[in-house]
Design a protein around this motif. Structure first.
Motif, PDB file in Angstrom:
ATOM      1  N   THR A 177      33.856  57.891  65.235  1.00 28.47           N
ATOM      2  CA  THR A 177      32.898  58.646  64.438  1.00 28.47           C
ATOM      3  C   THR A 177      33.597  59.851  63.825  1.00 28.47           C
ATOM      4  N   ILE A 178      32.971  60.426  62.830  1.00 30.77           N
ATOM      5  CA  ILE A 178      33.559  61.592  62.184  1.00 30.77           C
ATOM      6  C   ILE A 178      33.459  62.798  63.116  1.00 30.77           C
ATOM      7  N   PRO A 179      34.249  63.852  62.863  1.00 32.62           N
ATOM      8  CA  PRO A 179      34.240  65.019  63.757  1.00 32.62           C
ATOM      9  C   PRO A 179      32.852  65.652  63.898  1.00 32.62           C
ATOM     10  N   THR A 180      32.600  66.195  65.069  1.00 34.12           N
ATOM     11  CA  THR A 180      31.309  66.799  65.397  1.00 34.12           C
ATOM     12  C   THR A 180      30.870  67.881  64.409  1.00 34.12           C
ATOM     13  N   PRO A 181      31.762  68.757  63.935  1.00 32.93           N
ATOM     14  CA  PRO A 181      31.303  69.745  62.960  1.00 32.93           C
ATOM     15  C   PRO A 181      30.739  69.117  61.682  1.00 32.93           C
ATOM     16  N   LEU A 182      31.281  67.982  61.281  1.00 28.51           N
ATOM     17  CA  LEU A 182      30.758  67.304  60.094  1.00 28.51           C
ATOM     18  C   LEU A 182      29.408  66.656  60.381  1.00 28.51           C
ATOM     19  N   ILE A 183      29.221  66.192  61.592  1.00 29.63           N
ATOM     20  CA  ILE A 183      27.912  65.665  61.980  1.00 29.63           C
ATOM     21  C   ILE A 183      26.873  66.777  61.914  1.00 29.63           C
ATOM     22  N   GLN A 184      27.243  67.971  62.384  1.00 27.81           N
ATOM     23  CA  GLN A 184      26.334  69.115  62.301  1.00 27.81           C
ATOM     24  C   GLN A 184      26.042  69.463  60.843  1.00 27.81           C
ATOM     25  N   ALA A 185      27.060  69.409  59.990  1.00 33.59           N
ATOM     26  CA  ALA A 185      26.868  69.695  58.561  1.00 33.59           C
ATOM     27  C   ALA A 185      25.898  68.693  57.938  1.00 33.59           C
ATOM     28  N   ILE A 186      26.022  67.435  58.312  1.00 36.93           N
ATOM     29  CA  ILE A 186      25.109  66.401  57.804  1.00 36.93           C
ATOM     30  C   ILE A 186      23.680  66.719  58.226  1.00 36.93           C
TER      31      ILE A 186
END
Length: 103
Positions: free
Chosen positions: A55-64
């Motif tokens: 999966t993509i990095p956690t900060p990018l998940i938060q950004a999404i």
């Protein structure tokens, strides 16, 4: 796609006690994910390689989630009340993953 689990996003926007908006919420997640990935100038596979490989990095998940939540709460681009841009924290989450040069 589907970097963000719908159940997690529903908790984020406090919509976890009803299912009426599930299709719309998934649509927002898909659009936000594509927007965030595009903002990094990388492919989803490149981002997965930077993350844990799955999966993509956690900060990018938060950004999404932040971007999709903003769209969920502000459904129109024009309003008779003052609207605010998504805070700089969104950029702060994306910027470290942005590719600056092409290879």
């Amino acid at each position: 796609m589907a970097a963000v689990d719908l159940a997690l996003f529903k908790k984020h926007v406090r919509a976890d006690d009803f299912a009426d908006d599930d299709t719309y919420l998934q649509h927002l997640l898909d659009a936000a994910e594509l927007s965030v990935i595009t903002a990094t100038h990388r492919t989803e596979d490149e981002l997965k390689a930077i993350g844990n490989g799955e999966t993509i990095p956690t900060p990018l998940i938060q950004a999404i989630m932040m971007l999709a939540a903003h769209w969920y709460n502000q459904r129109e681009s024009v309003s008779n009340v003052q609207m605010h841009q998504v805070p700089d924290s969104l950029s702060a989450l994306i910027k470290p993953y942005r590719k600056l040069v092409s290879e």
